[in-house]
Enzyme design. Structure first.
Site, short mmCIF file in Angstrom:
data_model
loop_
_atom_site.label_atom_id
_atom_site.label_comp_id
_atom_site.label_asym_id
_atom_site.label_seq_id
_atom_site.Cartn_x
_atom_site.Cartn_y
_atom_site.Cartn_z
N HIS A 180 16.29 -38.84 55.05
CA HIS A 180 17.38 -39.65 55.38
C HIS A 180 18.31 -39.09 56.41
O HIS A 180 19.45 -39.57 56.56
CB HIS A 180 18.19 -39.48 53.97
CG HIS A 180 17.59 -40.34 53.08
ND1 HIS A 180 17.99 -40.54 51.82
CD2 HIS A 180 16.43 -41.12 53.14
CE1 HIS A 180 17.21 -41.42 51.15
NE2 HIS A 180 16.14 -41.88 51.87
N ARG A 224 9.35 -44.07 56.83
CA ARG A 224 9.65 -44.72 55.49
C ARG A 224 8.37 -45.47 55.03
O ARG A 224 7.90 -45.23 53.86
CB ARG A 224 10.54 -45.48 55.30
CG ARG A 224 10.97 -46.31 53.86
CD ARG A 224 12.32 -46.82 54.16
NE ARG A 224 12.57 -47.40 52.71
CZ ARG A 224 12.88 -48.70 52.49
NH1 ARG A 224 12.93 -49.56 53.51
NH2 ARG A 224 13.24 -49.21 51.25
N HIS A 233 6.26 -44.37 51.43
CA HIS A 233 6.07 -45.58 50.51
C HIS A 233 4.60 -45.62 50.26
O HIS A 233 4.23 -46.13 49.00
CB HIS A 233 6.64 -46.79 50.88
CG HIS A 233 8.36 -46.80 50.62
ND1 HIS A 233 8.87 -48.01 49.97
CD2 HIS A 233 9.15 -45.89 50.91
CE1 HIS A 233 9.99 -47.68 49.80
NE2 HIS A 233 10.37 -46.50 50.44
N ASN A 260 9.71 -52.76 48.27
CA ASN A 260 9.17 -52.54 49.79
C ASN A 260 9.50 -53.78 50.51
O ASN A 260 9.17 -53.59 51.79
CB ASN A 260 7.44 -52.54 49.39
CG ASN A 260 7.13 -51.15 48.98
OD1 ASN A 260 7.53 -50.15 49.15
ND2 ASN A 260 5.93 -51.24 48.28
#
Length: 328
Positions: free
Chosen positions: A197, A63, A67, A95
């Site tokens: 995911h 992740r 990001h 975040n």
């Protein structure tokens, strides 16, 4: 969470538009072949040890990479700590839920690299994060792939730059495609990267609307599997602490696999932005194909991750190699 869960979120970096070819051209697998030839082995060892300590390292690192790349490109700008004079990316609301284990594995790998003779201050934090991301995917029984290297670390990190550049849990296919297209990623890339995911967890606050207050007509999102709704409501009762964690993948949450797509076929996508990949006729054929074929999905994921790793790359004077991944 801003969507990549998790997951796998991207602002079109000016560097891409100004230097569309030179940045990618300077990335290569053996970039550190002479300066730090054992860099991949060093990072892999640190990742493996960190994963033994906590599984959260896997989804947290994946992740973190997403990001980072979706905001100002893959330049480790998401790792910069805020100062009294600058609120950095990591402190933007989208975040703040990034798990510390993702940051920690990069910091530990940086320390191990710099302790290796000849390697000190030679390897960027951005490249360490890219390598660690590949290694956590492998640790979760996902596919291995070659990581292109040669990124420099970014010189800017501001919370305001995050605004509107990360996918959200309620996004539809049109909005998702728009965000990914900004970063030269296709709809197929978007679907493949969404499958991150299949790992990790989200928070109850991000799914409450789908299971309690969807819209004026339906209190529960009608696209959710009814049995899955009961599971989610049991895990996330009304008025529960919104920070309570739930698995992104209700079937194989600790394994990187194509079960994510099989879940979507059964109405078991956790976020709206997951389930729309099946309910939208434009993306459903891809979901169906990858639910049937793990090799096809793995190949698409590797292609998408390679393209993701090229987003907004900094080279030369556009970046540097940080001594401390959390400070300029």
């Amino acid at each position: 969470m801003a969507r990549f869960g998790l997951v796998l979120a991207m602002a079109l970096c000016l560097t891409i538009s100004v230097f569309p070819d030179t940045t990618t051209a300077q990335l290569k697998p053996n970039f550190y072949g002479k300066s730090c030839p054992n860099v991949e082995a060093i990072v892999r060892k640190v990742v493996q040890q960190k994963v033994k300590e906590t599984f959260v390292t896997i989804p947290a690192t994946l992740r973190l990479f997403f990001h980072d790349c979706f905001v100002n490109g893959c330049d480790a700008s998401v790792m910069i700590q805020s100062t009294p004079n600058n609120k950095a990316e990591k402190d933007h609301p989208d975040n703040v839920s990034l798990a510390g284990d993702g940051f920690d594995v990069v910091i530990k790998a940086k320390k191990a690299i710099d302790a290796t003779p000849g390697c000190k201050n030679k390897v960027s934090c951005a490249d360490i994060l890219a390598l660690a991301t590949r290694d956590v995917i492998v640790a979760a029984k996902g596919p291995s792939y070659t990581v292109e290297l040669g990124r420099r670390d970014g010189l800017v990190s501001t919370a305001t730059s995050v605004n509107g550049n990360l996918p959200g849990p309620n996004d539809n296919v049109d909005k998702l495609n728009k965000l990914f297209t900004k970063n030269k990623l296709t709809q197929e890339d978007m679907i493949a990267l969404s499958a991150a995911h299949t790992l990790g967890f989200a928070h109850c606050g991000k799914v409450a609307n789908r299971i309690y207050s969807f819209n004026r007509t339906h209190s529960v999102d009608p696209t959710i599997n009814k049995a899955y709704v009961k599971e989610l409501q049991a895990a996330c009762p009304k008025k529960v602490d919104p920070r309570i964690a739930i698995n992104m993948d209700p079937v194989t949450p600790r394994t990187f696999d194509n079960v994510y797509f099989k879940n979507l076929q059964q109405g078991k996508g956790l976020f709206t932005s997951d389930q729309v990949l099946f309910t939208d006729r434009r993306s459903r054929p891809t979901v169906d194909a990858w639910a049937k074929s793990s090799p096809a999905f793995n190949a698409a994921f590797i292609k998408a991750m390679t393209k993701l790793g090229r987003v907004g790359v900094k080279v030369g004077r556009n970046g540097n190699i940080r001594r401390d991944c959390g400070a300029f």
